[in-house]
Motif scaffolding. Structure first.
Motif, PDB file in Angstrom:
ATOM      1  N   ASN A 114       0.859  -1.163   0.011  1.00 28.26           N
ATOM      2  CA  ASN A 114      -0.153  -0.125   0.012  1.00 28.26           C
ATOM      3  C   ASN A 114       0.953   1.212   0.187  1.00 28.26           C
ATOM      4  OD1 ASN A 114      -1.824   2.026   0.654  1.00 28.26           O
ATOM      5  ND2 ASN A 114      -3.019   0.590   1.573  1.00 28.26           N
ATOM      6  N   PRO A 115       0.720   2.106  -1.061  1.00 27.22           N
ATOM      7  CA  PRO A 115       1.804   3.385  -1.309  1.00 27.22           C
ATOM      8  C   PRO A 115       1.547   4.371  -0.040  1.00 27.22           C
ATOM      9  CG  PRO A 115       0.018   3.427  -2.963  1.00 27.22           C
ATOM     10  CD  PRO A 115      -0.152   1.958  -2.190  1.00 27.22           C
ATOM     11  N   ALA A 116       0.264   4.281   0.372  1.00 27.52           N
ATOM     12  CA  ALA A 116       0.039   5.388   1.504  1.00 27.52           C
ATOM     13  C   ALA A 116       0.474   4.967   2.942  1.00 27.52           C
ATOM     14  CB  ALA A 116      -1.565   5.532   1.619  1.00 27.52           C
ATOM     15  N   LEU A 117       0.771   3.653   3.128  1.00 29.49           N
ATOM     16  CA  LEU A 117       0.891   3.162   4.593  1.00 29.49           C
ATOM     17  C   LEU A 117       2.654   3.021   4.716  1.00 29.49           C
ATOM     18  CD1 LEU A 117      -1.903   0.571   5.053  1.00 29.49           C
ATOM     19  CD2 LEU A 117      -1.663   2.925   5.874  1.00 29.49           C
ATOM     20  N   ARG A 118       3.124   3.118   5.877  1.00 26.29           N
ATOM     21  CA  ARG A 118       4.471   2.893   6.294  1.00 26.29           C
ATOM     22  C   ARG A 118       4.631   1.464   6.401  1.00 26.29           C
ATOM     23  NH1 ARG A 118       6.851   7.697   7.639  1.00 26.29           N
ATOM     24  NH2 ARG A 118       5.286   9.397   8.443  1.00 26.29           N
ATOM     25  N   VAL A 119       5.964   1.085   6.130  1.00 28.12           N
ATOM     26  CA  VAL A 119       6.210  -0.519   6.317  1.00 28.12           C
ATOM     27  C   VAL A 119       5.705  -1.044   7.423  1.00 28.12           C
ATOM     28  CG1 VAL A 119       8.159  -2.292   6.263  1.00 28.12           C
ATOM     29  CG2 VAL A 119       7.974  -0.138   4.502  1.00 28.12           C
ATOM     30  N   ARG A 120       5.983  -0.432   8.635  1.00 30.29           N
ATOM     31  CA  ARG A 120       5.637  -0.658  10.000  1.00 30.29           C
ATOM     32  C   ARG A 120       4.359  -1.047   9.930  1.00 30.29           C
ATOM     33  NH1 ARG A 120       8.108   0.405  14.675  1.00 30.29           N
ATOM     34  NH2 ARG A 120       9.132   2.205  13.739  1.00 30.29           N
ATOM     35  N   THR A 121       3.402  -0.284   9.359  1.00 31.49           N
ATOM     36  CA  THR A 121       2.044  -0.373   9.604  1.00 31.49           C
ATOM     37  C   THR A 121       1.446  -1.620   8.867  1.00 31.49           C
ATOM     38  OG1 THR A 121       1.542   2.278   9.672  1.00 31.49           O
ATOM     39  CG2 THR A 121      -0.272   0.838   9.171  1.00 31.49           C
ATOM     40  N   VAL A 133      -3.518 -16.571  15.460  1.00 33.21           N
ATOM     41  CA  VAL A 133      -2.420 -17.436  15.128  1.00 33.21           C
ATOM     42  C   VAL A 133      -1.143 -17.136  15.629  1.00 33.21           C
ATOM     43  CG1 VAL A 133      -1.094 -17.814  12.795  1.00 33.21           C
ATOM     44  CG2 VAL A 133      -3.663 -17.759  12.732  1.00 33.21           C
ATOM     45  N   VAL A 134      -1.025 -15.690  15.990  1.00 28.49           N
ATOM     46  CA  VAL A 134       0.164 -15.211  16.549  1.00 28.49           C
ATOM     47  C   VAL A 134       0.338 -15.870  17.959  1.00 28.49           C
ATOM     48  CG1 VAL A 134       1.147 -12.873  17.642  1.00 28.49           C
ATOM     49  CG2 VAL A 134       0.117 -12.982  15.263  1.00 28.49           C
ATOM     50  N   ALA A 135      -0.933 -15.838  18.525  1.00 24.50           N
ATOM     51  CA  ALA A 135      -0.930 -16.525  19.859  1.00 24.50           C
ATOM     52  C   ALA A 135      -0.610 -18.088  20.038  1.00 24.50           C
ATOM     53  CB  ALA A 135      -2.286 -16.448  20.649  1.00 24.50           C
ATOM     54  N   THR A 136      -1.233 -18.597  19.189  1.00 18.40           N
ATOM     55  CA  THR A 136      -1.008 -20.309  18.937  1.00 18.40           C
ATOM     56  C   THR A 136       0.162 -20.418  18.588  1.00 18.40           C
ATOM     57  OG1 THR A 136      -3.523 -20.363  18.269  1.00 18.40           O
ATOM     58  CG2 THR A 136      -1.907 -22.175  17.992  1.00 18.40           C
ATOM     59  N   LYS A 137       0.929 -19.865  17.804  1.00 15.72           N
ATOM     60  CA  LYS A 137       2.295 -19.937  17.284  1.00 15.72           C
ATOM     61  C   LYS A 137       3.339 -19.774  18.321  1.00 15.72           C
ATOM     62  CE  LYS A 137       1.569 -20.983  12.450  1.00 15.72           C
ATOM     63  NZ  LYS A 137       1.735 -20.630  11.051  1.00 15.72           N
ATOM     64  N   GLY A 138       2.892 -18.940  19.266  1.00 13.63           N
ATOM     65  CA  GLY A 138       3.917 -18.056  20.377  1.00 13.63           C
ATOM     66  C   GLY A 138       4.871 -17.168  19.564  1.00 13.63           C
ATOM     67  N   LEU A 139       4.500 -16.163  18.673  1.00 16.97           N
ATOM     68  CA  LEU A 139       4.895 -15.403  18.122  1.00 16.97           C
ATOM     69  C   LEU A 139       5.549 -14.131  18.586  1.00 16.97           C
ATOM     70  CD1 LEU A 139       3.871 -15.423  14.477  1.00 16.97           C
ATOM     71  CD2 LEU A 139       5.552 -16.739  15.427  1.00 16.97           C
ATOM     72  N   GLY A 140       4.748 -13.958  20.114  1.00 17.17           N
ATOM     73  CA  GLY A 140       5.204 -12.789  20.850  1.00 17.17           C
ATOM     74  C   GLY A 140       4.216 -11.535  20.490  1.00 17.17           C
ATOM     75  N   ASP A 141       4.969 -10.350  21.027  1.00 12.26           N
ATOM     76  CA  ASP A 141       4.441  -9.066  20.771  1.00 12.26           C
ATOM     77  C   ASP A 141       4.584  -8.822  19.161  1.00 12.26           C
ATOM     78  OD1 ASP A 141       3.587  -6.191  21.731  1.00 12.26           O
ATOM     79  OD2 ASP A 141       5.659  -5.677  20.605  1.00 12.26           O
ATOM     80  N   PRO A 142       3.708  -8.070  18.462  1.00 12.88           N
ATOM     81  CA  PRO A 142       3.739  -7.725  16.958  1.00 12.88           C
ATOM     82  C   PRO A 142       5.039  -6.886  16.867  1.00 12.88           C
ATOM     83  CG  PRO A 142       1.310  -7.672  17.803  1.00 12.88           C
ATOM     84  CD  PRO A 142       2.271  -7.991  19.008  1.00 12.88           C
ATOM     85  N   ALA A 144       7.539  -6.736  18.310  1.00 10.35           N
ATOM     86  CA  ALA A 144       8.899  -7.383  18.277  1.00 10.35           C
ATOM     87  C   ALA A 144       9.122  -8.314  17.180  1.00 10.35           C
ATOM     88  CB  ALA A 144       9.149  -8.113  19.792  1.00 10.35           C
ATOM     89  N   ARG A 145       8.009  -9.102  16.810  1.00  5.89           N
ATOM     90  CA  ARG A 145       7.927  -9.818  15.738  1.00  5.89           C
ATOM     91  C   ARG A 145       8.272  -9.108  14.514  1.00  5.89           C
ATOM     92  NH1 ARG A 145       9.545 -14.193  13.499  1.00  5.89           N
ATOM     93  NH2 ARG A 145       8.221 -15.011  11.989  1.00  5.89           N
ATOM     94  N   VAL A 146       7.808  -7.876  14.108  1.00  6.79           N
ATOM     95  CA  VAL A 146       8.147  -7.313  13.066  1.00  6.79           C
ATOM     96  C   VAL A 146       9.653  -6.775  12.818  1.00  6.79           C
ATOM     97  CG1 VAL A 146       7.910  -4.949  12.134  1.00  6.79           C
ATOM     98  CG2 VAL A 146       5.906  -6.025  12.817  1.00  6.79           C
ATOM     99  N   GLY A 147      10.296  -6.548  13.967  1.00  7.21           N
ATOM    100  CA  GLY A 147      11.734  -6.312  13.660  1.00  7.21           C
ATOM    101  C   GLY A 147      12.581  -7.687  13.626  1.00  7.21           C
ATOM    102  N   GLN A 148      11.949  -8.718  14.219  1.00  3.85           N
ATOM    103  CA  GLN A 148      12.666  -9.847  13.746  1.00  3.85           C
ATOM    104  C   GLN A 148      12.464 -10.382  12.647  1.00  3.85           C
ATOM    105  OE1 GLN A 148      10.647 -13.798  15.607  1.00  3.85           O
ATOM    106  NE2 GLN A 148      12.527 -13.594  16.931  1.00  3.85           N
ATOM    107  N   VAL A 149      11.401 -10.375  12.127  1.00  3.89           N
ATOM    108  CA  VAL A 149      11.208 -10.890  10.658  1.00  3.89           C
ATOM    109  C   VAL A 149      11.781 -10.082   9.614  1.00  3.89           C
ATOM    110  CG1 VAL A 149       9.079  -9.951  10.053  1.00  3.89           C
ATOM    111  CG2 VAL A 149       9.463 -11.937   9.154  1.00  3.89           C
ATOM    112  N   LEU A 150      12.120  -8.527   9.751  1.00  6.24           N
ATOM    113  CA  LEU A 150      12.760  -7.670   9.031  1.00  6.24           C
ATOM    114  C   LEU A 150      14.334  -8.096   9.103  1.00  6.24           C
ATOM    115  CD1 LEU A 150      11.562  -4.155   9.264  1.00  6.24           C
ATOM    116  CD2 LEU A 150      11.544  -5.566   7.270  1.00  6.24           C
TER     117      LEU A 150
END
Length: 624
Positions: A114-121, A133-142, A144-150
């Motif tokens: 989306n050209p109108a939204l920042r990457v973080r959003t 899904v985030v809770a079931t897979k234990g991916l933690g805080d969104p 923190a997960r964003v920084g990790q996947v980047l």
């Protein structure tokens, strides 16, 4: 390996994708575009889908997401993704399965973000929508997960990446953001639809390394769609070759590339250029059949040099070539082990400076106050092809736009056929505009969607030669459509009825129809499959010789340069870092940047080197 990857790594061997007897038809008809396709993909395995435009690659890949394009429907078979049949899943089920269990990486990340939204959003949005899904897979805080996947996608060290908008990123960065979004929820399956098309070789290598590392580390079953056989050779574990919506060969990559059994596979490989040596590229004569006009028997028979009468009678079964390697061909005894070495390309004689057609001297170009080209010198002779190569942002396209007068903020001198040119096209003579034709990279934005192909190709003739009789114009259009391997039956179609490769051939035909002296080709083969690419390159080589045609060939495909260009100019950050005859620059590069480009160029060698010969003759199989 990051802790998150280690924790969720899957046990190798589990089947995550199981497609059996897939058939996709035009809605409300008995006409199929995909028929009798079966394959499996296991944890950590990458399966490549290759074939010409219109072979059904993307149609098959999209069924893994439970999606079909408008006008199509799944009419037979099942598409199991991690135990769920995507062909029969409800809209609500698909909404939760997509991204969580099966993710998609598109060809063009610029249109997917989306050209109108920042990457973080955009990254956080994926995680928040699938909170369960985030809770079931234990991916933690969104956050923190964003920084990790980047970090896992290779963007962790890029300052300000999360606060950037998509347009502020390079093509490679955009694609890695798309990869980060796809892997954010640790899906079981990921579908990659030509994710490196249009990227330079170094950026492409980084993206492919990211795909390979994340897929193997997470144990994801990946399906990689591509028309670039050299790319998949060094990436995928298994390969499925498609033609006219059916599987013609499938097996381990080393076997399919090293000992190809189907004539179609062999012809595709003969069309792949090599950065290591110049070779004559061999396209495939004729056209793939339209789904409504499939021939009886083997679909490839009309284009196959080995076809016999029995090939045109009934459906050909799959036969075993070796363990796990099958092909749909009656004549594998003539293909397995055959020598398909191509003849070397005879280098063209270098053009003398007295025959210079185009000359650029001390060209400096700016966008606003930012200088992007710094004193570029380049000459193109009659009957000469000069390739301009370099990474994204090196200034290749800017230079081409300055030459043809589409960008006017430059200083220096550009002369054509001995005459110094004005900076902008509208100030140049009509004869110069006709003699210098530009072919754009993106065939989707280069053609008017409201006009027929015949009208689009005829438009330059009507503009530059208004006195030409309409019947002569129609004849010229028909001839040039044949020259680019389309045919007159395309004349009444519209762009949305054509594949990407077919649209690019229309763009090439439109440029050729006015018989120019110079073609400026801006990445014109990036959307083409290898067989069409080979046909276009050999066509350009023939026109170059027959019409004294000069070519300024902008490309990131270094292998292609060996088969068409006599000279090459390497640009890096707007400066010429190396230039000279292709053989000299490619075989004995001196600048570190050129050396890096050559190291990153993909080749077929990695797949071919591990192939082993077949010891037993192929035997017929039952249903596979």
């Amino acid at each position: 390996m990051s802790p998150a990857i280690a924790e969720h790594e899957m046990t190798p061997g589990n089947v995550r994708v199981d497609v059996q007897g897939l058939q996709v038809r035009l809605t409300g008809t008995r006409t199929d575009v995909v028929d009798d396709v079966s394959f499996q993909v296991r944890d950590g395995e990458l399966l490549g889908l290759v074939g010409e435009s219109g072979s059904g690659k993307t149609t098959i890949a999209l069924t893994l997401l439970g999606h079909t394009r408008r006008g199509l429907q799944i009419t037979a078979g099942h598409v199991m993704v991690n135990g769920t049949d995507m062909a029969s899943a409800s809209a609500r089920e698909l909404q939760h399965l997509r991204a969580a269990e099966v993710a998609y990486v598109p060809q063009d990340p610029a249109s997917a973000l989306n050209p109108a939204l920042r990457v973080r959003t955009q990254l956080v949005e994926v995680l928040q929508f699938h909170r369960e899904v985030v809770a079931t897979k234990g991916l933690g805080d969104p956050s923190a997960r964003v920084g990790q996947v980047l970090e896992e996608a290779g963007l962790g060290a890029t300052p300000g990446i999360l606060d950037a908008y998509p347009h502020q990123l390079s093509g490679g960065q955009q694609q890695r953001v798309a990869l980060a979004m796809a892997f954010a929820l640790q899906p079981s399956v990921i579908v990659l639809d030509e994710p490196t098309t249009g990227l330079d070789v170094t950026t492409q290598r980084h993206v492919l390394d990211t795909v390979r590392r994340l897929s193997h580390s997470y144990g994801v079953a990946a399906v990689y769609v591509s028309h670039d056989l050299a790319v998949v050779a060094g990436l995928v574990d298994s390969l499925m070759v498609l033609y006219a919506g059916r599987t013609v060969e499938i097996g381990r990559t080393a076997d399919v590339f090293g000992i190809p059994a189907h004539p179609y596979t062999r012809r595709l490989l003969q069309a792949v250029p090599s950065p290591e040596r110049a070779m004559t590229l061999q396209g495939i004569e004729g056209q793939p059949p339209h789904p409504t006009r499939r021939p009886a028997g083997c679909e490839f028979a009309p284009r196959c040099p080995l076809a016999e009468p029995a090939c045109r009678v009934s459906t050909i079964p799959l036969v075993s070539v070796s363990a796990g390697h099958v092909a749909r061909c009656r004549r594998t005894e003539l293909t397995v082990g055959a020598d398909d070495r191509r003849p070397p390309l005879v280098p063209a004689v270098q053009v003398a400076s007295a025959d210079t057609l185009l000359r650029a001297s001390g060209l400096h170009a700016r966008y606003g106050s930012v200088e992007v080209l710094h004193g570029v010198d380049l000459t193109v002779g009659r009957d000469e092809c000069v390739a301009v190569v370099g990474g994204s942002g090196s200034g290749k396209t800017t230079f081409a736009r300055c030459v043809v007068g589409m960008h006017g903020n430059w200083t220096g001198e550009v002369s054509f056929d001995g005459d110094i040119l004005a900076r902008l096209a509208q100030s140049r003579r009509r004869s110069v505009l006709q003699a210098m034709q530009y072919i754009f990279q993106n065939p989707y934005t280069a053609l008017n969607p409201r006009r027929t192909i015949g009208t689009i190709v005829e438009a330059p003739l009507a503009h530059f030669e208004p006195s030409m009789p309409r019947s002569d114009r129609a004849s010229r259009v028909a001839q040039v459509l044949e020259d680019v391997s389309l045919g007159v039956d395309f004349r009444d179609r519209y762009p949305d009825q054509l594949s990407g490769g077919e649209r690019q051939r229309v763009a090439i035909a439109r440029a050729l129809v006015v018989s120019p002296s110079l073609l400026v080709c801006d990445e014109i083969t990036s959307a083409l499959d290898v067989s069409v690419q080979a046909t276009i390159i050999e066509l350009l080589r023939r026109l170059q010789a027959e019409r004294d045609l000069g070519l300024l060939f902008i490309t990131h495909n270094l292998a292609l340069v060996r088969s068409i260009a006599q000279s090459v100019v390497v640009l890096h950050e707007g400066r010429v870092v190396e230039a000279g005859p292709v053989e000299t620059v490619f075989e004995r590069p001196e600048d570190p940047y050129t050396i890096k480009l050559m190291e990153d160029a993909p080749t077929l060698a990695s797949a071919e080197s591990s192939a082993t010969p077949v010891e037993h003759p192929p035997q017929p199989l039952g249903n596979v």
